[in-house]
Write an enzyme that holds these catalytic residues in place. Structure first.
Site, mmCIF file in Angstrom:
data_model
loop_
_atom_site.group_PDB
_atom_site.id
_atom_site.type_symbol
_atom_site.label_atom_id
_atom_site.label_comp_id
_atom_site.label_asym_id
_atom_site.label_seq_id
_atom_site.Cartn_x
_atom_site.Cartn_y
_atom_site.Cartn_z
ATOM 1 N N GLU A 143 9.267 15.077 -24.050
ATOM 2 C CA GLU A 143 9.896 16.372 -24.259
ATOM 3 C C GLU A 143 9.291 17.413 -23.317
ATOM 4 O O GLU A 143 8.087 17.396 -23.030
ATOM 5 C CB GLU A 143 9.733 16.817 -25.716
ATOM 6 C CG GLU A 143 10.519 15.948 -26.678
ATOM 7 C CD GLU A 143 10.513 16.450 -28.111
ATOM 8 O OE1 GLU A 143 11.534 16.266 -28.807
ATOM 9 O OE2 GLU A 143 9.492 17.028 -28.545
ATOM 10 N N CYS A 156 6.837 24.245 -20.089
ATOM 11 C CA CYS A 156 5.761 23.454 -20.689
ATOM 12 C C CYS A 156 6.023 21.988 -20.368
ATOM 13 O O CYS A 156 7.006 21.404 -20.832
ATOM 14 C CB CYS A 156 5.728 23.702 -22.196
ATOM 15 S SG CYS A 156 4.394 22.831 -23.047
ATOM 16 N N CYS A 163 0.021 10.182 -26.939
ATOM 17 C CA CYS A 163 -1.304 10.784 -26.742
ATOM 18 C C CYS A 163 -2.345 9.946 -27.471
ATOM 19 O O CYS A 163 -2.058 9.343 -28.512
ATOM 20 C CB CYS A 163 -1.317 12.216 -27.292
ATOM 21 S SG CYS A 163 -2.789 13.173 -26.839
ATOM 22 N N CYS A 167 -5.316 14.775 -32.446
ATOM 23 C CA CYS A 167 -5.675 16.065 -33.032
ATOM 24 C C CYS A 167 -4.854 16.237 -34.309
ATOM 25 O O CYS A 167 -3.627 16.062 -34.300
ATOM 26 C CB CYS A 167 -5.390 17.203 -32.051
ATOM 27 S SG CYS A 167 -6.361 17.096 -30.530
ATOM 28 N N CYS A 170 -1.630 18.481 -34.594
ATOM 29 C CA CYS A 170 -0.650 18.340 -33.511
ATOM 30 C C CYS A 170 0.294 17.176 -33.782
ATOM 31 O O CYS A 170 -0.152 16.046 -34.039
ATOM 32 C CB CYS A 170 -1.385 18.123 -32.187
ATOM 33 S SG CYS A 170 -0.295 17.900 -30.774
ATOM 34 N N GLY A 227 0.562 14.775 -24.336
ATOM 35 C CA GLY A 227 -0.503 14.089 -23.624
ATOM 36 C C GLY A 227 -1.662 14.995 -23.228
ATOM 37 O O GLY A 227 -1.588 16.210 -23.312
ATOM 38 N N GLU A 228 -2.733 14.366 -22.788
ATOM 39 C CA GLU A 228 -3.930 15.041 -22.281
ATOM 40 C C GLU A 228 -3.914 14.940 -20.760
ATOM 41 O O GLU A 228 -4.116 13.862 -20.191
ATOM 42 C CB GLU A 228 -5.188 14.389 -22.869
ATOM 43 C CG GLU A 228 -6.499 14.747 -22.174
ATOM 44 C CD GLU A 228 -6.764 16.243 -22.059
ATOM 45 O OE1 GLU A 228 -6.816 16.754 -20.908
ATOM 46 O OE2 GLU A 228 -6.912 16.907 -23.106
ATOM 47 N N SER A 259 -4.009 22.740 -19.549
ATOM 48 C CA SER A 259 -4.699 22.812 -20.831
ATOM 49 C C SER A 259 -5.328 21.464 -21.162
ATOM 50 O O SER A 259 -4.658 20.430 -21.103
ATOM 51 C CB SER A 259 -3.720 23.218 -21.939
ATOM 52 O OG SER A 259 -4.363 23.196 -23.200
ATOM 53 N N SER A 281 -8.214 23.862 -25.407
ATOM 54 C CA SER A 281 -7.790 23.776 -26.810
ATOM 55 C C SER A 281 -9.046 23.715 -27.668
ATOM 56 O O SER A 281 -9.589 22.638 -27.921
ATOM 57 C CB SER A 281 -6.923 22.534 -27.036
ATOM 58 O OG SER A 281 -5.681 22.663 -26.396
ATOM 59 N N ASN A 358 2.230 25.940 -36.214
ATOM 60 C CA ASN A 358 3.650 25.613 -36.290
ATOM 61 C C ASN A 358 3.811 24.326 -37.084
ATOM 62 O O ASN A 358 3.390 23.257 -36.624
ATOM 63 C CB ASN A 358 4.229 25.450 -34.880
ATOM 64 C CG ASN A 358 4.129 26.736 -34.087
ATOM 65 O OD1 ASN A 358 4.667 27.761 -34.491
ATOM 66 N ND2 ASN A 358 3.443 26.695 -32.947
ATOM 67 N N CYS A 401 4.207 25.228 -29.980
ATOM 68 C CA CYS A 401 2.925 24.580 -29.727
ATOM 69 C C CYS A 401 2.586 23.590 -30.838
ATOM 70 O O CYS A 401 2.650 23.921 -32.022
ATOM 71 C CB CYS A 401 1.817 25.634 -29.650
ATOM 72 S SG CYS A 401 1.922 26.711 -28.224
#
Length: 422
Positions: A143, A156, A163, A167, A170, A227-228, A259, A281, A358, A401
């Site tokens: 996405e 974004c 991932c 987290c 998330c 993802g990171e 990020s 983050s 969110n 987010c």
């Protein structure tokens, strides 16, 4: 209510676009510019998108272009791909027809398939893009989100399919890691967004679209999608250097933000080799809590992370690090947390983005009350940190987010859960 654009393709070269509008308040005519009609990516031919100039010249050598012409041909291709935004060799009108044919037979400059496009009531757009399997067993999806604001349009971008970081606040962290995106696939998200928004020469912005009133539609890139990024460093680096090249997409490095959740060994390299803005983050001020919220903290604790931030190449008051802090009710939102945050960041040129949580299906957290968020913000603002509260955008289409997760993965989980229940 959000608007959905379903992109249906009868064949790769002749897509059709249909729109359904459950919300009458949405603009009545939101057709895509013609540039979106393009061949779809496959694994049949090597891509030219995502190659450096030197690699483009090598690609020209591989199809017999004389050595004296290779740099010139590479420059021509660079212009067509990143300035003009074409996705069909036949449109490269200053290249001889026989060479265009040879290029088309040998290489690909195709776009990913658009599985779906959602448009929020606030103008935020979310695309679900499908890429070739490339070792994953089946095609993969990510996405990408476009956030229009006054004077700017932020894209974004995702760097991985899924991932590894898990987290707990998330949604992406609940999707298993499938594979890294290539430099081509990272750049393709930018190119597709510019296609869909009419942000290339000779294309039109969709009627009624919410975009900046003048200038470019995509003015900023944030590597904050799925993802990171620093676990896919080389591909991200390659894509961002192309995005910031002055003779191509030409985005200022000050308008590109990467990020990370805290991959400490790669932070200095990000500054040295990419030179973009950095966001962290953070989300907690104590190791015991951050171990839960951002489990990578067990590998690189807060002190190590902040030491790497203090040493970030080019760090100054004009190039501050952004610290992202999601506001979780009763978890990390006390006045003491705010005071400890100020103490931790002392001496680091920084700004703090407070992000109201969110929600997403199955999440165990709640967003902090608005009064609590404002009091928290007052404390960090009084300490001299610019601390805007990031107003949630695109919540109605799960584009805010921490909400990104490929739609197909959501459906597979739903099917698995239904099977378990049965």
């Amino acid at each position: 209510m959000a608007m959905t654009l379903d992109i249906a393709r009868d064949n790769p070269n002749a897509p059709s676009v249909t729109a359904s509008r459950p919300d009458a308040a949405q603009p009545a005519n939101d057709q895509a510019p013609a540039a979106v009609i393009a061949p779809v990516m496959s694994e049949d031919k090597p891509p030219l998108i995502g190659l450096s100039r030197e690699e483009l010249a090598d690609a020209m050598a591989s199809i017999g272009i004389p050595e004296k012409q290779r740099r010139m041909r590479a420059s021509q291709l660079w212009h067509w791909l990143y300035v003009r935004g074409v996705s069909d060799f036949s449109l490269m009108t200053n290249i001889a027809k026989d060479l265009r044919t040879k290029l088309a037979e040998a290489f690909s400059i195709a776009r990913p398939e658009i599985v779906s496009e959602l448009i929020s009531v606030d103008g935020t757009r979310k695309w679900l893009f499908r890429f070739p399997a490339r070792g994953a067993g089946r095609p993969v999806e990510v996405e990408t989100v476009y956030i229009p604001e006054e004077g700017r349009g932020t894209l974004c971008v995702s760097s991985q399919v899924g991932c590894t970081l898990t987290c707990t606040f998330c949604h992406t962290g609940t999707q298993r890691m499938v594979r890294n995106l290539t430099s081509e696939e990272i750049l393709a998200q930018v190119l597709m967004a510019r296609d869909r928004l009419g942000d290339f020469p000779d294309t039109n912005t969709p009627q009624g679209a919410i975009v900046p009133s003048e200038g470019r539609m995509v003015t900023n890139i944030v590597m904050m999608g799925m993802g990171e990024p620093l676990y896919n460093f080389e591909n991200v680096k390659k894509a961002l250097l192309i995005a910031s090249d002055g003779d191509g997409l030409s985005l200022s490095k000050r308008r590109i933000t990467l990020s990370t959740s805290g991959v400490v060994p790669e932070i200095a390299r990000t500054g040295d080799e990419i030179g973009c803005m950095l966001a962290i983050s953070l989300h907690a001020v104590r190791d015991d809590l951050r171990d839960v919220l951002v489990p990578i903290n067990k590998k690189w604790a807060i002190k190590e992370l902040l030491d790497a931030c203090r040493a970030y190449p080019g760090l100054s008051n004009a190039k501050r690090i952004t610290f992202e802090y999601v506001m979780l009710k009763g978890v990390n939102d006390s006045n003491q947390d705010a005071l400890d945050l100020v103490r931790l960041l002392k001496g680091i040129p920084a700004k703090i983005n407070l992000i109201p949580f969110n929600p997403w299906p199955g999440s165990e957290y709640e967003c902090s009350d608005w009064d609590r968020i404002e009091e928290f913000a007052d404390i960090v603002n009084r300490a001299g940190y610019a601390s805007p509260i990031r107003t949630p955008r695109g919540r109605d289409i799960f584009a805010a987010c921490g909400q990104l997760k490929s739609a197909s993965e959501r459906m597979r989980k739903k099917d698995r859960d239904a099977g378990t229940a049965a």
